[in-house]
Design an enzyme around this catalytic site. Structure first.
Site, PDB file in Angstrom:
ATOM      1  CB  VAL A  49      -3.229  -8.146  -0.843  1.00 42.95           C
ATOM      2  CG1 VAL A  49      -1.900  -7.863  -1.512  1.00 42.95           C
ATOM      3  CG2 VAL A  49      -3.098  -8.209   0.674  1.00 42.95           C
ATOM      4  NE  ARG A 108      -1.673  -1.708   3.492  1.00 46.78           N
ATOM      5  CZ  ARG A 108      -1.964  -1.995   4.743  1.00 46.78           C
ATOM      6  NH1 ARG A 108      -3.204  -1.887   5.176  1.00 46.78           N
ATOM      7  NH2 ARG A 108      -1.014  -2.373   5.578  1.00 46.78           N
ATOM      8  CE1 TYR A 124       0.310 -13.338  11.644  1.00 51.16           C
ATOM      9  CE2 TYR A 124       1.359 -14.830  13.212  1.00 51.16           C
ATOM     10  CZ  TYR A 124       1.398 -14.093  12.031  1.00 51.16           C
ATOM     11  OH  TYR A 124       2.526 -14.119  11.244  1.00 51.16           O
TER      12      TYR A 124
HETATM   13  P1  NDP Z   1       6.246  -6.030   8.173  1.00 50.34           P
HETATM   14  O1  NDP Z   1       5.162  -5.381   8.951  1.00 50.34           O
HETATM   15  O2  NDP Z   1       7.610  -5.470   8.259  1.00 50.34           O
HETATM   16  O3  NDP Z   1       5.820  -6.151   6.629  1.00 50.34           O
HETATM   17  C1  NDP Z   1       4.525  -6.478   6.256  1.00 50.34           C
HETATM   18  C2  NDP Z   1       4.327  -6.117   4.803  1.00 50.34           C
HETATM   19  O4  NDP Z   1       2.991  -6.513   4.405  1.00 50.34           O
HETATM   20  C3  NDP Z   1       4.454  -4.637   4.535  1.00 50.34           C
HETATM   21  O5  NDP Z   1       5.196  -4.441   3.353  1.00 50.34           O
HETATM   22  C4  NDP Z   1       3.033  -4.179   4.337  1.00 50.34           C
HETATM   23  O6  NDP Z   1       2.984  -3.108   3.393  1.00 50.34           O
HETATM   24  C5  NDP Z   1       2.393  -5.431   3.730  1.00 50.34           C
HETATM   25  N1  NDP Z   1       0.948  -5.431   3.885  1.00 50.34           N
HETATM   26  C6  NDP Z   1       0.231  -5.514   5.031  1.00 50.34           C
HETATM   27  N2  NDP Z   1      -1.071  -5.418   4.776  1.00 50.34           N
HETATM   28  C7  NDP Z   1      -1.198  -5.270   3.429  1.00 50.34           C
HETATM   29  C8  NDP Z   1      -2.290  -5.088   2.543  1.00 50.34           C
HETATM   30  N3  NDP Z   1      -3.549  -5.058   2.997  1.00 50.34           N
HETATM   31  N4  NDP Z   1      -2.058  -4.961   1.221  1.00 50.34           N
HETATM   32  C9  NDP Z   1      -0.785  -4.997   0.752  1.00 50.34           C
HETATM   33  N5  NDP Z   1       0.291  -5.168   1.527  1.00 50.34           N
HETATM   34  C10 NDP Z   1       0.093  -5.284   2.858  1.00 50.34           C
HETATM   35  O7  NDP Z   1       6.252  -7.553   8.681  1.00 50.34           O
HETATM   36  P2  NDP Z   1       7.085  -8.834   8.203  1.00 50.34           P
HETATM   37  O8  NDP Z   1       8.028  -8.501   7.145  1.00 50.34           O
HETATM   38  O9  NDP Z   1       7.579  -9.484   9.423  1.00 50.34           O
HETATM   39  O10 NDP Z   1       5.881  -9.731   7.640  1.00 50.34           O
HETATM   40  C11 NDP Z   1       5.882 -10.304   6.356  1.00 50.34           C
HETATM   41  C12 NDP Z   1       5.217 -11.665   6.439  1.00 50.34           C
HETATM   42  O11 NDP Z   1       5.986 -12.519   7.271  1.00 50.34           O
HETATM   43  C13 NDP Z   1       3.805 -11.670   7.025  1.00 50.34           C
HETATM   44  O12 NDP Z   1       3.003 -12.532   6.260  1.00 50.34           O
HETATM   45  C14 NDP Z   1       4.017 -12.226   8.425  1.00 50.34           C
HETATM   46  O13 NDP Z   1       2.864 -12.865   8.909  1.00 50.34           O
HETATM   47  C15 NDP Z   1       5.138 -13.199   8.167  1.00 50.34           C
HETATM   48  N6  NDP Z   1       5.916 -13.600   9.329  1.00 50.34           N
HETATM   49  C16 NDP Z   1       6.575 -12.677  10.088  1.00 50.34           C
HETATM   50  C17 NDP Z   1       7.317 -13.083  11.173  1.00 50.34           C
HETATM   51  C18 NDP Z   1       8.000 -12.134  12.096  1.00 50.34           C
HETATM   52  O14 NDP Z   1       8.398 -12.538  13.215  1.00 50.34           O
HETATM   53  N7  NDP Z   1       8.225 -10.882  11.706  1.00 50.34           N
HETATM   54  C19 NDP Z   1       7.454 -14.517  11.502  1.00 50.34           C
HETATM   55  C20 NDP Z   1       6.693 -15.392  10.650  1.00 50.34           C
HETATM   56  C21 NDP Z   1       5.995 -14.942   9.584  1.00 50.34           C
HETATM   57  P3  NDP Z   1       2.036  -1.820   3.451  1.00 50.34           P
HETATM   58  O15 NDP Z   1       1.740  -1.539   4.888  1.00 50.34           O
HETATM   59  O16 NDP Z   1       2.849  -0.767   2.770  1.00 50.34           O
HETATM   60  O17 NDP Z   1       0.828  -2.209   2.658  1.00 50.34           O
HETATM   61  C1  8X3 Z   2       5.193 -14.389  13.329  1.00 53.86           C
HETATM   62  C2  8X3 Z   2       5.885 -15.189  14.364  1.00 53.86           C
HETATM   63  O1  8X3 Z   2       5.598 -16.095  16.706  1.00 53.86           O
HETATM   64  O2  8X3 Z   2       5.380 -13.700  16.403  1.00 53.86           O
HETATM   65  O3  8X3 Z   2       4.420 -15.205  12.517  1.00 53.86           O
HETATM   66  O4  8X3 Z   2       3.650 -15.192  15.656  1.00 53.86           O
HETATM   67  S1  8X3 Z   2       5.080 -15.035  15.852  1.00 53.86           S
END
Ligand code: NDP
Ligand code: 8X3
Length: 254
Positions: free
Chosen positions: A61, A38, A153
């Site tokens: 998305v 976004r 979640y």
């Molecule tokens: P961030 O918050 O740093 O990044 C999340 C990204 O998702 C941003 O670029 C955000 O962009 C985008 N996003 C969120 N909502 C929307 C939307 N409605 N439309 C388009 N884009 C969207 O978190 P992470 O990098 O950590 O997360 C990335 C993925 O990894 C997620 O799926 C998360 O569940 C997963 N994950 C993360 C972990 C962690 O510990 N950090 C562990 C396991 C999995 P914008 O806001 O600009 O739209």
């Molecule tokens: C993100 C990892 O453990 O914070 O998916 O849920 S946790």
């Protein structure tokens, strides 16, 4: 290793964290990257830092029509996506089931499940038609285990796990590969989003041990994407060394 040079890679959630790291690493491998999120300004800034060609797309998305239109409007030289990294996602809150907010639940379900469905449904027919392609979903350890107050979640990430397996079954008679990369604790903006900007609470999640970085996960995603065509990595689970399960992390300070 199979070369990623000039491959077209679409990364959702490219404006931060794991997605941003994936963009940089794929680009460094010579891929041309379509970046979706976004926050368009961030995508444009990122685009300027890359040596290779990239294509930023402002998209939420959760909007099925907008996703369909955005994919349909990709210019011909960007339309043949080779690798789709379904990374956009978020958590909201860490509350007991009986106290949690319906709005938070809906936002997580709409983003983490429906968003992944909309993009995948728009991209997959082209991959099947071209006889090549790879979908890499970013799941989570929360898709394998449920932790206290993680209720919805964790349910969304269990759904990602089920959808990965479902896609792989339905695509088994095509050359399209389906993989999931499932991290534990990665220091990104994830906890700032979960705790709605409460910096101290977000910081505490990553204190007392060395968490993973977006780069650690992007390394794995690029590795998965660069296996030879006959190799399909089904699932990669990655923890920081101090983590043993969704709920057990050894911290030297609390
Ligand atoms: P961030 O918050 O740093 O990044 C999340 C990204 O998702 C941003 O670029 C955000 O962009 C985008 N996003 C969120 N909502 C929307 C939307 N409605 N439309 C388009 N884009 C969207 O978190 P992470 O990098 O950590 O997360 C990335 C993925 O990894 C997620 O799926 C998360 O569940 C997963 N994950 C993360 C972990 C962690 O510990 N950090 C562990 C396991 C999995 P914008 O806001 O600009 O739209
Ligand atoms: C993100 C990892 O453990 O914070 O998916 O849920 S946790």
């Amino acid at each position: 290793m199979s070369s990623l040079k000039d491959k077209i890679v679409l990364v959702t959630g490219a404006s931060s964290g794991i997605g941003e790291a994936c963009v940089k690493k794929f680009s460094a491998e010579g891929a041309r990257v379509i970046m979706m999120a976004r926050r368009l300004r961030r995508l444009k800034e990122l685009s300027r830092k890359l040596k290779n060609d990239s294509y930023p797309v402002e998209i939420d998305v959760r909007e099925s029509g907008a996703v369909e239109r955005a994919v349909g409007a990709l210019p011909p030289d960007w339309a043949d996506v080779d690798v789709l990294v379904n990374n956009a996602g978020l958590s909201r809150g860490l509350d007991r089931f009986q106290e949690a907010s319906l709005q938070d639940w809906e936002e997580m379900i709409d983003t983490n499940i429906k968003g992944l469905l909309y993009i995948s449904r728009a991209i997959l027919p082209g991959m099947v038609k071209r006889g090549r392609g790879h979908v890499i979903n970013i799941g989570s350890i929360a898709g394998h285990e449920v932790y206290a107050r993680g209720n919805v979640y964790c349910a969304t990430k269990h759904a990602v796990d089920a959808l990965t397996k479902g896609m792989r079954l339905d695509l088994v008679d095509t050359p399209v590969r389906v993989s999931t990369v499932d991290p534990g604790l990665v220091e990104t903006e994830f906890s700032m989003v979960r705790f709605r900007g409460d910096r101290d609470r977000a910081k505490a999640v990553y204190q007392g041990y060395k968490p993973l970085t977006g780069d650690d996960i992007a390394d794995a995603v690029v590795w998965v994407a660069s296996r030879p065509d006959h190799v399909q990595i089904a699932e990669v689970i990655i923890f920081p060394s101090a983590q043993a399960s969704a709920a057990v992390t050894y911290k030297t300070i609390e």
